[in-house]
Design a protein around this motif. Structure first.
Motif, PDB file in Angstrom:
ATOM      1  N   ARG A 134       0.741  -1.201  -0.065  1.00 25.14           N
ATOM      2  CA  ARG A 134       0.186   0.023  -0.018  1.00 25.14           C
ATOM      3  C   ARG A 134       0.794   1.401   0.009  1.00 25.14           C
ATOM      4  O   ARG A 134       0.556   2.361  -0.930  1.00 25.14           O
ATOM      5  N   PRO A 167      -2.788  -8.708  -6.255  1.00 24.37           N
ATOM      6  CA  PRO A 167      -4.165  -8.500  -6.811  1.00 24.37           C
ATOM      7  C   PRO A 167      -4.247  -9.877  -7.735  1.00 24.37           C
ATOM      8  O   PRO A 167      -3.366 -10.533  -8.279  1.00 24.37           O
ATOM      9  N   GLU A 239      -6.121  -0.179  -7.413  1.00 26.40           N
ATOM     10  CA  GLU A 239      -7.394  -0.287  -6.769  1.00 26.40           C
ATOM     11  C   GLU A 239      -7.662  -1.401  -5.881  1.00 26.40           C
ATOM     12  O   GLU A 239      -8.325  -1.069  -4.580  1.00 26.40           O
ATOM     13  N   GLN A 240      -6.605  -2.129  -5.358  1.00 27.43           N
ATOM     14  CA  GLN A 240      -6.559  -2.944  -4.267  1.00 27.43           C
ATOM     15  C   GLN A 240      -5.816  -2.269  -3.225  1.00 27.43           C
ATOM     16  O   GLN A 240      -6.295  -2.141  -1.862  1.00 27.43           O
TER      17      GLN A 240
END
Length: 242
Positions: A134, A167, A239-240
């Motif tokens: 992240r 992902p 997106e993840q």
């Protein structure tokens, strides 16, 4: 070597033995074999323009050692440098990345830092690895908006514990490598070390036992695990991990 570096002494020694065998097989000088078949340049932190002069000096001095393994190992200790700031700037926990190339492809890498108390791929550490990713992709989104694709080449893609971090579209893309591999990174050599950065005796022994089977064209094929490649649009990571 310092206590942390001394753990890598066996790793350097193994790579030097691998290079010495390749030099004989390929009929090339030992310095050429080291440059071509080891990741010593990265492990000595002499990568990139900043390390080029020192790396070339290292190779020149290695060539003068002939087949003196102990002298070559001593040179590794002498030339090892701290990580450069730019490299640390692109590191997030266990993950790091190379800036996107001309096609917008960003290469990700995995290398556990020192000081961990358990395997970085253990179930209890999945949350921490997700946090690493992240942070990495938040940084990429801010600093490298030209990136369009994520790519990884590593022996780690053989492991479910690694693939589960990514992902689904990226994990599902994992396939055998169909291009010549380079042995100057950790995509193949990394399997020799455990998360404590200690040489795995079983892997070392398998590799040494297979040296006579080494192919000059594909020397990586004697490693127990072969590197695999994964790729996907970077948007699935945003997106993840946003």
């Amino acid at each position: 070597m310092s206590p942390s570096n001394s753990m890598l002494e066996c790793y350097f020694s193994l790579q030097l033995k691998f290079a010495a065998h390749y030099a004989v097989k390929a009929s090339v000088p030992i310095d050429v074999a080291i440059d071509r078949c080891t990741n010593l340049r990265r492990r000595l932190n002499l990568w990139g323009n900043a390390g080029e002069t020192q790396w070339n000096r290292f190779l020149a001095r290695v060539q003068s050692t002939g087949s003196d393994h102990a002298a070559q190992l001593a040179l590794c200790a002498e030339y090892q440098r701290p990580h450069s700031y730019p490299e640390l700037e692109r590191s997030f926990g266990c993950f790091s990345y190379d800036p996107p190339d001309a096609t917008g492809t960003l290469r990700i890498h995995f290398l556990p830092p020192s000081g961990l108390n358990s395997s970085p791929l253990a179930v209890e550490n999945v949350g921490a690895r997700m946090s690493d990713l992240r942070d990495l992709f938040a940084h990429v989104q801010r600093s490298a908006p030209m990136a369009t694709t994520v790519r990884g080449v590593s022996w780690l893609y053989n492991l479910h514990a690694y693939r589960r971090l990514f992902p689904l579209a990226y994990s599902a893309s994992v396939q055998a490598v169909r291009f010549p591999l380079h042995l100057n990174g950790s995509s193949t050599w990394g399997q020799v070390l455990n998360w404590r950065q200690e040489v795995k005796a079983a892997v070392r022994d398998q590799l040494l036992a297979r040296l006579d089977d080494m192919s000059v064209e594909n020397p990586w094929e004697i490693f127990p695990l072969q590197a695999k490649v994964a790729t996907s649009p970077i948007d699935v990571f945003y997106e993840q991990f946003s």
